[in-house]
Motif scaffolding. Structure first.
Motif, mmCIF file in Angstrom:
data_model
loop_
_atom_site.group_PDB
_atom_site.id
_atom_site.type_symbol
_atom_site.label_atom_id
_atom_site.label_comp_id
_atom_site.label_asym_id
_atom_site.label_seq_id
_atom_site.Cartn_x
_atom_site.Cartn_y
_atom_site.Cartn_z
ATOM 1 N N VAL A 149 23.487 -9.316 40.509
ATOM 2 C CA VAL A 149 24.482 -9.766 39.526
ATOM 3 C C VAL A 149 24.174 -11.166 39.001
ATOM 4 N N GLU A 150 23.636 -12.038 39.858
ATOM 5 C CA GLU A 150 23.383 -13.430 39.470
ATOM 6 C C GLU A 150 21.961 -13.670 38.975
ATOM 7 N N ILE A 151 21.192 -12.617 38.703
ATOM 8 C CA ILE A 151 19.774 -12.810 38.408
ATOM 9 C C ILE A 151 19.563 -13.578 37.106
ATOM 10 N N GLY A 152 20.475 -13.445 36.143
ATOM 11 C CA GLY A 152 20.355 -14.222 34.910
ATOM 12 C C GLY A 152 20.432 -15.715 35.186
ATOM 13 N N GLU A 153 21.428 -16.115 35.980
ATOM 14 C CA GLU A 153 21.553 -17.522 36.335
ATOM 15 C C GLU A 153 20.364 -17.984 37.174
ATOM 16 N N THR A 190 27.828 -16.072 28.875
ATOM 17 C CA THR A 190 28.009 -16.281 30.303
ATOM 18 C C THR A 190 26.721 -15.886 31.030
ATOM 19 N N PHE A 191 26.588 -16.360 32.248
ATOM 20 C CA PHE A 191 25.406 -16.005 33.032
ATOM 21 C C PHE A 191 25.356 -14.499 33.296
ATOM 22 N N ARG A 192 26.504 -13.906 33.521
ATOM 23 C CA ARG A 192 26.513 -12.462 33.802
ATOM 24 C C ARG A 192 26.214 -11.642 32.553
ATOM 25 N N GLN A 193 26.579 -12.154 31.383
ATOM 26 C CA GLN A 193 26.155 -11.484 30.148
ATOM 27 C C GLN A 193 24.636 -11.518 30.021
ATOM 28 N N LEU A 194 24.034 -12.629 30.427
ATOM 29 C CA LEU A 194 22.575 -12.721 30.400
ATOM 30 C C LEU A 194 21.965 -11.732 31.389
ATOM 31 N N THR A 195 22.554 -11.611 32.571
ATOM 32 C CA THR A 195 22.067 -10.630 33.538
ATOM 33 C C THR A 195 22.089 -9.232 32.938
ATOM 34 N N MET A 196 23.194 -8.863 32.301
ATOM 35 C CA MET A 196 23.302 -7.535 31.698
ATOM 36 C C MET A 196 22.259 -7.321 30.614
ATOM 37 N N ILE A 212 26.065 -3.272 37.802
ATOM 38 C CA ILE A 212 25.992 -4.704 37.518
ATOM 39 C C ILE A 212 27.066 -5.115 36.511
ATOM 40 N N LYS A 213 27.360 -4.227 35.572
ATOM 41 C CA LYS A 213 28.390 -4.523 34.565
ATOM 42 C C LYS A 213 29.715 -4.846 35.234
ATOM 43 N N GLY A 214 30.032 -4.152 36.331
ATOM 44 C CA GLY A 214 31.172 -4.531 37.147
ATOM 45 C C GLY A 214 32.526 -4.035 36.690
ATOM 46 N N THR A 215 32.548 -3.045 35.815
ATOM 47 C CA THR A 215 33.825 -2.487 35.356
ATOM 48 C C THR A 215 33.688 -0.967 35.279
#
Length: 291
Positions: A149-153, A190-196, A212-215
């Motif tokens: 989940v945090e790979i973008g950050e 957001t960092f999570r948008q970058l991950t996606m 990973i999207k989380g929803t």
């Protein structure tokens, strides 16, 4: 980092980051080097599950072997590679060693990067525990998603450390002191948008992308909430926030008690004691109201 990169949007960052070769954690390199030095005897001792545990402790390596396994997977198999064990079985011991040996050296990183790495590994462990509470068909899939989940950050910490350090400080301030004054962000995503966006650019397995999207599904919500829990634990812990998060998890995993859901969280003893007291008090109040 170049000055013009401060103005980049998410699409430019995805193009820049998607083909970057990331390092593996120093401890991963040390473990694999020690196994290689011990020779054939060490290799024969290692089971696939032993190697999986190494992968679970390193989000960079998890991403590398997942992408490698998918690149080499026969399309006739009819299913994606969605767990560390499946990825290990696809790549094998020798290729795992080669991946780690060929990875770039791990440069000195800012403390925030170490914190993000810790969060990722912790989120994976929490997600697996909560998925087990739900009797999930494959807890390792949920855990793999939480690990990534945090790979973008994490990638930004390596390739744009100054920007990431500044941005994380802004966002942490806003999360803690939103009622006082909001600090402006200098990036539009957001960092999570970058991950996606990266997950889609890498063409990771569809199920992993959904998780990973989380929803949308209970399993995806578990992965997201586990990542949220890991972040909460690395910040200033406050009892109301922990209790509120556990109540959100309970909606997704109704078969588990709040006490069971709290168990995998590495809380300080005093916070855990206060939390258990609050849960017990809440249960008592609920019972009284039902009566």
């Amino acid at each position: 980092m170049q000055p013009h990169q401060w103005d980049w949007g998410i699409n430019q960052w995805v193009e820049y980051l998607k083909d970057k070769d990331t390092p593996v954690l120093p401890r991963t390199r040390a473990i694999l080097a020690a196994l290689q030095a011990e020779g054939e005897e060490a290799r024969e001792r290692m089971s696939a599950l032993d190697l999986v545990n190494i992968v679970y402790a390193d989000p960079y390596l998890a991403l590398k072997i997942l992408r490698r396994a998918e690149e080499r997977r026969s399309r006739q198999l009819g299913h994606d590679t969605t767990t560390p064990l499946a990825a290990i079985l696809q790549t094998g011991y020798d290729e795992l060693q080669a991946i780690v040996a060929a990875s770039p050296a791990f440069d000195d990183v800012l403390p925030g990067c170490n914190t993000c790495e810790f969060r990722s590994v912790l989120a994976a462990a929490i997600a697996r525990a909560w998925a087990n509470c739900r009797s999930d068909i494959s807890p390792d899939e949920v855990s793999m998603a939480a690990l990534l989940v945090e790979i973008g950050e994490l990638l930004l910490w390596h390739f744009a450390p100054e920007m990431t350090d500044k941005e994380t400080q802004v966002r942490e301030w806003n999360e803690r002191y939103w009622a006082l004054m909001q600090r402006p962000s200098e990036i539009e995503f957001t960092f999570r948008q970058l991950t996606m966006a990266l997950a889609q650019a890498w063409e990771l397995p569809g199920l992993i992308v959904i998780l990973i999207k989380g929803t949308d599904t209970p399993r995806a919500n578990i992965a997201r909430l586990a990542a949220d829990a890991a972040k909460l634990i690395t910040m200033d812990l406050e009892l109301p926030a922990v209790l509120s998060l556990l109540q959100e998890v309970h909606k997704v995993v109704p078969g588990a008690t709040l006490v069971e859901l709290a168990e995998p969280l590495p809380l300080p003893d005093e916070i855990r004691a206060e939390l258990l007291k609050a849960i017990e008090s809440g249960d008592s109040n609920q019972g009284a109201s039902n009566a």
